[in-house]
Design an enzyme around this catalytic site. Sequence first.
Site, PDB file in Angstrom:
ATOM      1  N   TRP A  99     -37.239  32.303  14.701  1.00 47.54           N
ATOM      2  CA  TRP A  99     -37.743  33.101  13.570  1.00 47.54           C
ATOM      3  C   TRP A  99     -37.737  34.586  13.899  1.00 47.54           C
ATOM      4  CZ3 TRP A  99     -37.139  30.609   9.402  1.00 47.54           C
ATOM      5  CH2 TRP A  99     -37.379  29.236   9.337  1.00 47.54           C
ATOM      6  N   ASP A 168     -45.728  37.865  12.436  1.00 46.59           N
ATOM      7  CA  ASP A 168     -45.411  36.699  11.615  1.00 46.59           C
ATOM      8  C   ASP A 168     -46.313  35.567  12.101  1.00 46.59           C
ATOM      9  OD1 ASP A 168     -44.403  34.425  10.440  1.00 46.59           O
ATOM     10  OD2 ASP A 168     -42.333  34.692  11.137  1.00 46.59           O
ATOM     11  N   LYS A 192     -47.600  25.782   6.496  1.00 47.27           N
ATOM     12  CA  LYS A 192     -48.017  25.141   7.748  1.00 47.27           C
ATOM     13  C   LYS A 192     -49.543  25.004   7.806  1.00 47.27           C
ATOM     14  CE  LYS A 192     -43.646  26.435   9.097  1.00 47.27           C
ATOM     15  NZ  LYS A 192     -42.795  27.613   8.966  1.00 47.27           N
TER      16      LYS A 192
HETATM   17  C1  PLP Z   1     -41.663  28.357   8.874  1.00 48.29           C
HETATM   18  C2  PLP Z   1     -41.584  29.715   9.439  1.00 48.29           C
HETATM   19  C3  PLP Z   1     -40.898  30.761   8.796  1.00 48.29           C
HETATM   20  C4  PLP Z   1     -40.097  30.550   7.533  1.00 48.29           C
HETATM   21  O1  PLP Z   1     -40.863  30.554   6.407  1.00 48.29           O
HETATM   22  P1  PLP Z   1     -40.193  30.434   4.967  1.00 48.29           P
HETATM   23  O2  PLP Z   1     -41.398  30.392   4.102  1.00 48.29           O
HETATM   24  O3  PLP Z   1     -39.396  29.163   4.959  1.00 48.29           O
HETATM   25  O4  PLP Z   1     -39.348  31.614   4.750  1.00 48.29           O
HETATM   26  C5  PLP Z   1     -40.935  32.011   9.374  1.00 48.29           C
HETATM   27  N1  PLP Z   1     -41.576  32.240  10.521  1.00 48.29           N
HETATM   28  C6  PLP Z   1     -42.226  31.254  11.176  1.00 48.29           C
HETATM   29  C7  PLP Z   1     -42.934  31.558  12.453  1.00 48.29           C
HETATM   30  C8  PLP Z   1     -42.251  29.972  10.661  1.00 48.29           C
HETATM   31  O5  PLP Z   1     -42.900  28.993  11.301  1.00 48.29           O
END
Ligand code: PLP
Length: 355
Positions: A99, A168, A192
């Site tokens: 990511w 993030d 999540k």
């Molecule tokens: C799942 C995830 C993403 C992607 O998120 P989307 O909503 O599918 O764009 C980005 N960063 C991390 C750390 C993730 O776990």
Amino acid sequence: MTINFNAGPAGIAAQVLEKAQAELLNYAGSGISIMEASHRGDDFQAVIDAAEAGLRRLINIPDDYEVLFLQGGASTQFAMIPMNLRPDGSADYIDSGAWSSKAIKEAKILGQGTEVIASSKDANYNYIPADFTVNPDAKYLHVTSNNTIFGTQFAAYPDSGDVPLIADMSSDIMSREIDVSKFGMIYAGAQKNMGPSGITLVILRKDLAERAPDNLPSMLNYTTHIAAGSMYNTPPTFAIYLIKLVCEWVESLGGIAAIEKMNNEKAALLYSEIDSDDFYTGSAQEGSRSKMNVCFNLANEELEAAFIKEATELVMIGLKGHRSVGGIRASIYNAMPIEGVEELVDFMKIFREKN
Ligand SMILES: *Cc1c(COP(=O)(O)O)cnc(C)c1O
């Protein structure tokens, strides 16, 4: 009962789903579902206000931060961040997994300075880089708090001095207490730890929003969404409603401090089973281990396939590691009860005995 170890979209607490079910056909006596209500109406305004208030209370978000509900996933933030917060100058990134790499890719597409100041790519991202220097002139430092795919997590966040820290937190938001004032921006896709997919939480320090240049498309400009209270266009109303319910559920458990304690216990239980001998091997280096995504290997792929097959027969689902790492990944987000982890550990013991 199915035990859901999916990495994302992930499990949502049964109490939340039951509440949503009970209110589905007739929200607050309105005679219709909240899904069918106007986003400009009083019922939905109360829902979005309650979702924001719940997040502010739980995460302890100071008043000089905006709370936004945006679309396009965390992935759209990968581009919006450099567009809005780095209109000129350069920005620093730590590359700790897939990511992070995607965030870096978007920043580079946008064509200004994008400095990768540290990376753990050399070891297939099995650790969190600790050795780096932040450029004091950088517009921000971007990190991925928890690397969902590789099962690593920042135990402590880097000190970036006066450079705004952007994290993030898609896969560990609301899983542990944080000091929001240490960050310029925090963002997280909901799927999540906060609810269903389709909605992204952005917590943005107000002074940083002022960096946005005028020449951005409206939907990609933070100031648009700030001015419109996250309702410049039709928001995903049902997803925001579920975030409100998730906040109520977390508060009923005692807030994030209580959740963090449970998460620590769940992770300790699982890692201690992994570490008890060398039948299982944790894939992340100690000190970098994630409390959300616990990744481990068995001696070979056949054994791993048998493990996943037998676990699935016992209705423990979602344990297959991401294709880029292989092995097993048990995602144990907030909604995973300790009993779920105990059942997995019991199965791990039996599987070890048998093999
Ligand atoms: C799942 C995830 C993403 C992607 O998120 P989307 O909503 O599918 O764009 C980005 N960063 C991390 C750390 C993730 O776990």
